[in-house]
Design an enzyme around this catalytic site. Sequence first.
Site, PDB file in Angstrom:
ATOM      1  N   SER A  74       0.845  -1.188   0.000  1.00  0.00           N
ATOM      2  CA  SER A  74       0.000   0.000   0.000  1.00  0.00           C
ATOM      3  C   SER A  74       0.884   1.243   0.000  1.00  0.00           C
ATOM      4  CB  SER A  74      -0.899   0.005   1.251  1.00  0.00           C
ATOM      5  OG  SER A  74      -1.688   1.169   1.307  1.00  0.00           O
ATOM      6  N   LYS A  93      -1.613  -0.890  -3.942  1.00  0.00           N
ATOM      7  CA  LYS A  93      -2.773  -0.074  -3.621  1.00  0.00           C
ATOM      8  C   LYS A  93      -2.323   1.379  -3.520  1.00  0.00           C
ATOM      9  CE  LYS A  93      -4.551   0.000   0.644  1.00  0.00           C
ATOM     10  NZ  LYS A  93      -5.371  -0.380   1.808  1.00  0.00           N
ATOM     11  N   LYS A 116      -3.366   5.242  -2.415  1.00  0.00           N
ATOM     12  CA  LYS A 116      -4.292   6.124  -1.706  1.00  0.00           C
ATOM     13  C   LYS A 116      -4.684   7.267  -2.645  1.00  0.00           C
ATOM     14  CE  LYS A 116      -4.108   4.166   2.434  1.00  0.00           C
ATOM     15  NZ  LYS A 116      -5.287   3.641   3.167  1.00  0.00           N
ATOM     16  N   ASP A 159      -7.656   3.365  -2.843  1.00  0.00           N
ATOM     17  CA  ASP A 159      -8.326   3.455  -1.554  1.00  0.00           C
ATOM     18  C   ASP A 159      -8.521   4.922  -1.203  1.00  0.00           C
ATOM     19  OD1 ASP A 159      -9.298   3.169   1.011  1.00  0.00           O
ATOM     20  OD2 ASP A 159      -7.409   2.463   1.877  1.00  0.00           O
ATOM     21  N   GLU A 198     -11.761   1.270  -3.195  1.00  0.00           N
ATOM     22  CA  GLU A 198     -12.028   0.980  -1.784  1.00  0.00           C
ATOM     23  C   GLU A 198     -12.543   2.212  -1.044  1.00  0.00           C
ATOM     24  OE1 GLU A 198      -9.615  -0.665   2.170  1.00  0.00           O
ATOM     25  OE2 GLU A 198      -8.616  -0.556   0.219  1.00  0.00           O
ATOM     26  N   ASP A 241     -14.529  -0.947   3.632  1.00  0.00           N
ATOM     27  CA  ASP A 241     -13.556  -1.119   4.711  1.00  0.00           C
ATOM     28  C   ASP A 241     -14.146  -0.534   5.991  1.00  0.00           C
ATOM     29  OD1 ASP A 241     -11.426  -1.068   6.480  1.00  0.00           O
ATOM     30  OD2 ASP A 241     -10.081   0.066   5.197  1.00  0.00           O
ATOM     31  N   LYS A 265     -10.300  -6.170   8.463  1.00  0.00           N
ATOM     32  CA  LYS A 265      -9.201  -5.820   9.359  1.00  0.00           C
ATOM     33  C   LYS A 265      -9.513  -6.428  10.721  1.00  0.00           C
ATOM     34  CE  LYS A 265      -7.775  -1.523   7.103  1.00  0.00           C
ATOM     35  NZ  LYS A 265      -7.962  -0.066   7.080  1.00  0.00           N
ATOM     36  N   GLY A 294      -4.168  -4.002   6.497  1.00  0.00           N
ATOM     37  CA  GLY A 294      -3.213  -3.825   7.582  1.00  0.00           C
ATOM     38  C   GLY A 294      -3.361  -2.483   8.259  1.00  0.00           C
TER      39      GLY A 294
END
Length: 248
Positions: free
Chosen positions: A2, A28, A30, A55, A82, A107, A131, A159
């Site tokens: 990520s 991934k 952000k 995400d 996400e 999430d 998670k 994570g």
Amino acid sequence: MSLGIEPSIDDLLAQVEVQRAAGYPRVKLKIAPGWDVEPVRAVRAAHPDLDLHVDANGAYPDDADSAAVFARLDGEGLTMIEQPFGPRELVAHAALQARIGTDVCLDESVVALGDLRSMIRLGAGRVLNIKVSRMGGLSVARAAHDIAVDAGIPVWCGGMHEFGVGRAANVAISSLPGFLLPSDVSGSDKYYAADIVDPPVRAESGRVSVPQGPGIGHEVLVERIERESSRTFDTAATHVHGSALARG
């Protein structure tokens, strides 16, 4: 692996190169308003075969501008988008999922099993990020996995920058059959020069082996924890004091 929001697109591309060279099969990114379509397109152009997803951590409002952003991202071959909207915006997520072909992943919206059932009934997403810490432990996280599997929803493990104890739990649950997508179980060295378990969690060519030993499969380095601790608490005294307060 990520990756966060970088100072520039060039910095982002350099980070992606590092992680691809380390063997991670999925990256991934952000995203947030103002940092979304262009960086994603740059990464996709440089890595047309990369398993790539984004995400938003709920950063987008449910409005026409956001709809335009996600419509443009829908053409970038993403594995998923996400948590585009806020945690309680299940209806907004359902409406977005109905408009785009890319899978929406929830999430922060799913903190309890009831939230997951609402997600399924509303069609608010087609992927679930589990998670362990957010769900409240391994037992409820496994229950969420089972419900998702019954509904045909693939899951993966997110994570939280855990030390080795928490990361070992993530590795363990990621071995369940419903975890069909790459999880955030990168090696300890991604975040820490020295972890608090032995051996540290290691990634080889982007994969982490599931320990076969008892418990979490790692020895907890208690002496290191004690040496590095900045504060300690007398839990017995805290319990007695708390009980006295509870009795009024």
